[in-house]
Motif scaffolding. Structure first.
Motif, PDB file in Angstrom:
ATOM      1  N   THR A 119       0.831  -1.207   0.000  1.00 31.44           N
ATOM      2  CA  THR A 119       0.000   0.000   0.000  1.00 31.44           C
ATOM      3  C   THR A 119       0.867   1.258   0.000  1.00 31.44           C
ATOM      4  O   THR A 119       0.630   2.179  -0.785  1.00 31.44           O
ATOM      5  N   LYS A 120       1.888   1.285   0.858  1.00 27.70           N
ATOM      6  CA  LYS A 120       2.793   2.454   0.903  1.00 27.70           C
ATOM      7  C   LYS A 120       3.500   2.647  -0.431  1.00 27.70           C
ATOM      8  O   LYS A 120       3.636   3.764  -0.921  1.00 27.70           O
ATOM      9  N   HIS A 164       1.229   4.075  -3.094  1.00 25.15           N
ATOM     10  CA  HIS A 164       1.047   5.524  -2.931  1.00 25.15           C
ATOM     11  C   HIS A 164       2.212   6.324  -3.511  1.00 25.15           C
ATOM     12  O   HIS A 164       2.038   7.473  -3.909  1.00 25.15           O
ATOM     13  N   LYS A 165       3.391   5.713  -3.572  1.00 26.10           N
ATOM     14  CA  LYS A 165       4.567   6.400  -4.111  1.00 26.10           C
ATOM     15  C   LYS A 165       4.542   6.478  -5.635  1.00 26.10           C
ATOM     16  O   LYS A 165       5.234   7.307  -6.221  1.00 26.10           O
ATOM     17  N   TYR A 195      -3.955   7.696  -7.173  1.00 27.37           N
ATOM     18  CA  TYR A 195      -4.663   8.718  -6.413  1.00 27.37           C
ATOM     19  C   TYR A 195      -5.249   8.199  -5.119  1.00 27.37           C
ATOM     20  O   TYR A 195      -5.401   8.944  -4.161  1.00 27.37           O
ATOM     21  N   LYS A 196      -5.604   6.919  -5.083  1.00 28.21           N
ATOM     22  CA  LYS A 196      -6.221   6.386  -3.881  1.00 28.21           C
ATOM     23  C   LYS A 196      -6.006   4.881  -3.846  1.00 28.21           C
ATOM     24  O   LYS A 196      -6.112   4.208  -4.857  1.00 28.21           O
ATOM     25  N   VAL A 197      -5.689   4.359  -2.659  1.00 27.85           N
ATOM     26  CA  VAL A 197      -5.562   2.921  -2.443  1.00 27.85           C
ATOM     27  C   VAL A 197      -6.519   2.558  -1.309  1.00 27.85           C
ATOM     28  O   VAL A 197      -6.472   3.158  -0.240  1.00 27.85           O
TER      29      VAL A 197
END
Length: 159
Positions: free
Chosen positions: A67-68, A71-72, A77-79
């Motif tokens: 997940t991290k 995001h990178k 835009y959204k997880v």
């Protein structure tokens, strides 16, 4: 990796609909040795975004890492993680015409489905339900001698 802690997870990712985004997302999994059990992608109507749904297995720690890292990625835009999702999966099953149509129809109805097509030599059924119920449907359908089974992969939406 803690195998006893591995469990099925569904991750929903909203991305900018541009070339190579899917490749970047899948290579993130591949580079770390994480298997993708199911992957569906579709554009979000009236936007420049796409919705990617990924079914995988891993420990909570592995999922947090994924997940991290998602995001990178610039176009993400959204997880959204599994606990917040409503999930469905579709399956198409081709049966021989010699099997009892009413029995197949009744089985499909029990799993939110029905007969999608009947030809001279086959019956095609379609079912859309939760992934575990799809697995149960496939197991139950075995008694009707299916020629072919095609699973569509998980789609999910935030509650």
């Amino acid at each position: 990796m803690e195998n006893s802690m591995n469990e099925r997870r569904v991750i929903s990712v909203i991305v900018l609909n541009e070339s190579s985004v899917l490749a970047r997302v899948t290579s993130l999994f591949a580079a770390r040795g994480y298997n993708i059990a199911s992957l569906t992608v579709a554009p979000i109507p009236n936007s420049e975004m796409s919705h990617i749904t990924i079914e995988t297995n891993g420990s909570p720690k592995v999922m947090e890492q994924i997940t991290k890292q998602l995001h990178k990625l610039i176009p993400v835009y959204k997880v959204i993680e599994h606990e917040e999702m409503v999930e469905k999966e579709m399956v198409l099953v081709k049966f021989p015409i010699t099997e009892q149509l009413s029995d197949i129809s009744a089985l499909c109805t029990a799993y939110n489905g029905g007969i999608a097509n009947v030809g001279k030599e086959m019956i095609i059924a379609m079912v859309a339900d939760e992934p575990l119920r799809i697995q149960h449907f496939i197991e139950a359908a075995e008694r009707y001698n299916p020629f072919e089974i095609v699973r569509g992969g998980v789609v999910a939406i935030e509650r």
